[in-house]
Design a protein around this motif. Structure first.
Motif, PDB file in Angstrom:
ATOM      1  N   SER A 114       0.826  -1.219   0.000  1.00  7.11           N
ATOM      2  CA  SER A 114       0.000   0.000   0.000  1.00  7.11           C
ATOM      3  C   SER A 114       0.858   1.267   0.000  1.00  7.11           C
ATOM      4  O   SER A 114       0.340   2.366  -0.194  1.00  7.11           O
ATOM      5  CB  SER A 114      -0.912   0.014   1.239  1.00  7.11           C
ATOM      6  OG  SER A 114      -0.169   0.309   2.416  1.00  7.11           O
ATOM      7  N   GLY A 115       2.154   1.115   0.226  1.00 12.58           N
ATOM      8  CA  GLY A 115       3.049   2.262   0.271  1.00 12.58           C
ATOM      9  C   GLY A 115       3.131   2.922   1.632  1.00 12.58           C
ATOM     10  O   GLY A 115       3.853   3.908   1.801  1.00 12.58           O
ATOM     11  N   GLN A 116       2.440   2.358   2.629  1.00 14.38           N
ATOM     12  CA  GLN A 116       2.424   2.966   3.959  1.00 14.38           C
ATOM     13  C   GLN A 116       3.546   2.455   4.852  1.00 14.38           C
ATOM     14  O   GLN A 116       3.993   3.166   5.755  1.00 14.38           O
ATOM     15  CB  GLN A 116       1.069   2.701   4.625  1.00 14.38           C
ATOM     16  CG  GLN A 116      -0.108   3.338   3.897  1.00 14.38           C
ATOM     17  CD  GLN A 116      -1.435   2.817   4.412  1.00 14.38           C
ATOM     18  OE1 GLN A 116      -1.810   1.672   4.132  1.00 14.38           O
ATOM     19  NE2 GLN A 116      -2.146   3.632   5.168  1.00 14.38           N
ATOM     20  N   LEU A 117       3.993   1.228   4.626  1.00 10.06           N
ATOM     21  CA  LEU A 117       5.079   0.641   5.403  1.00 10.06           C
ATOM     22  C   LEU A 117       6.374   0.750   4.618  1.00 10.06           C
ATOM     23  O   LEU A 117       6.396   0.462   3.412  1.00 10.06           O
ATOM     24  CB  LEU A 117       4.774  -0.836   5.696  1.00 10.06           C
ATOM     25  CG  LEU A 117       5.873  -1.645   6.393  1.00 10.06           C
ATOM     26  CD1 LEU A 117       6.097  -1.140   7.816  1.00 10.06           C
ATOM     27  CD2 LEU A 117       5.524  -3.132   6.397  1.00 10.06           C
ATOM     28  N   ARG A 118       7.443   1.154   5.291  1.00  5.13           N
ATOM     29  CA  ARG A 118       8.729   1.258   4.621  1.00  5.13           C
ATOM     30  C   ARG A 118       9.091  -0.079   3.985  1.00  5.13           C
ATOM     31  O   ARG A 118       8.794  -1.154   4.524  1.00  5.13           O
ATOM     32  CB  ARG A 118       9.801   1.739   5.580  1.00  5.13           C
ATOM     33  CG  ARG A 118       9.981   0.897   6.816  1.00  5.13           C
ATOM     34  CD  ARG A 118      10.928   1.549   7.816  1.00  5.13           C
ATOM     35  NE  ARG A 118      12.252   1.780   7.237  1.00  5.13           N
ATOM     36  CZ  ARG A 118      13.144   2.631   7.733  1.00  5.13           C
ATOM     37  NH1 ARG A 118      12.844   3.354   8.815  1.00  5.13           N
ATOM     38  NH2 ARG A 118      14.319   2.786   7.162  1.00  5.13           N
ATOM     39  N   SER A 119       9.759  -0.010   2.864  1.00  2.00           N
ATOM     40  CA  SER A 119       9.959  -1.204   2.047  1.00  2.00           C
ATOM     41  C   SER A 119      11.115  -2.087   2.502  1.00  2.00           C
ATOM     42  O   SER A 119      11.244  -3.219   2.036  1.00  2.00           O
ATOM     43  CB  SER A 119      10.202  -0.791   0.585  1.00  2.00           C
ATOM     44  OG  SER A 119      11.383   0.022   0.487  1.00  2.00           O
ATOM     45  N   ASP A 120      11.954  -1.580   3.408  1.00  5.88           N
ATOM     46  CA  ASP A 120      13.168  -2.319   3.747  1.00  5.88           C
ATOM     47  C   ASP A 120      13.086  -3.099   5.056  1.00  5.88           C
ATOM     48  O   ASP A 120      14.090  -3.617   5.536  1.00  5.88           O
ATOM     49  CB  ASP A 120      14.366  -1.372   3.796  1.00  5.88           C
ATOM     50  CG  ASP A 120      14.160  -0.202   4.751  1.00  5.88           C
ATOM     51  OD1 ASP A 120      13.035  -0.033   5.248  1.00  5.88           O
ATOM     52  OD2 ASP A 120      15.133   0.556   4.983  1.00  5.88           O
ATOM     53  N   VAL A 121      11.902  -3.190   5.664  1.00 10.29           N
ATOM     54  CA  VAL A 121      11.766  -3.990   6.879  1.00 10.29           C
ATOM     55  C   VAL A 121      10.979  -5.262   6.572  1.00 10.29           C
ATOM     56  O   VAL A 121      10.109  -5.269   5.699  1.00 10.29           O
ATOM     57  CB  VAL A 121      11.079  -3.211   8.028  1.00 10.29           C
ATOM     58  CG1 VAL A 121      11.930  -2.030   8.465  1.00 10.29           C
ATOM     59  CG2 VAL A 121       9.677  -2.774   7.654  1.00 10.29           C
TER      60      VAL A 121
END
Length: 231
Positions: A161-168
């Protein structure tokens, strides 16, 4: 010896009080079930306050049974852990299912992480079981595996959704939530809800708009399993 008349009219030895004392009737199945339930209830409470290393002798005393009776029902600590803590693991899985049904992926993730942190804050045994692994074919590990798959979907949904950072990863997030609860352990008596403030700070750091590059790499599942093996 006192004699009685048998059903066929012949004389036979009477059943005396001494005989009954030496050969007591076998416990009824209902008594055995009651003892098992009492042991499981006592274990749930004791694991909740003292963790998975809680004294089995103390659990037996809490249940009002002998340690032999405890081992008769639960031959190993792992068997008792599975009986006492399975429901908490299933509850965490139901929380992940609810998160997947949430209209907003970020809200679903936040609600689930808050529910997990609350379970950990109120139950030291559940906290321990989140970071320890039992044998793969045990009921708790099967439930954990199923719950983790749902959790992975919750995390991926928030990421997409683009709400959570992508690197975790879900591993990063799980360990972070565990660390928040454990970090506030020492002040629980005076501030039982302190974990909520720390969790909120953590969640803000997981938002995509707050992201800065992270050092190192997330642990892979095999590394986590090796670190979490109980016993």
């Amino acid at each position: 010896m006192v004699e009685t008349v048998a059903n066929d009219g012949s004389a036979g030895p009477a059943t005396t009080v001494d005989t009954v004392a030496q050969n007591p009737p076998r416990p009824r199945r209902r008594d055995a079930r009651d003892n098992r339930d009492k042991i499981a209830t006592a274990a749930r409470a004791r694991f909740g306050t003292a963790g998975l290393d809680a004294s089995l002798n103390q659990i037996a005393r809490d249940a009002g049974v002998s340690i032999g009776t405890l081992y008769n029902h639960f031959p190993t600590r792992e068997a008792l852990i599975n009986e006492a803590l399975l429901e908490g693991v299933l509850e965490s899985g139901r929380s992940a299912e609810a998160a997947l049904r949430a209209t907003d992926p970020w809200t679903g993730l936040v609600d689930h992480l808050t529910a997990i942190a609350q379970l950990q804050a109120r139950d030291r045994g559940f906290t321990d079981i989140c970071v320890y692994s039992l044998p793969a074919d045990s009921p708790i590990e099967i439930a954990k595996h199923q719950g983790h798959e749902k959790f992975r979907q919750v995390v991926e949904r928030a990421r997409q959704s683009g709400q959570l950072r992508s690197d975790v990863t879900e591993t990063d997030i799980g360990l972070l939530v565990w660390s928040v609860v454990r970090a506030t352990d020492g002040i629980r008596d005076i501030a039982p809800d302190a974990w909520r403030r720390h969790l909120a700070t953590l969640l803000d750091g997981l938002r995509a708009e707050a992201a800065h590059p992270l050092p190192g790499h997330s642990l892979d599942p095999e590394q986590v399993r090796a670190a979490m093996t109980f016993g």
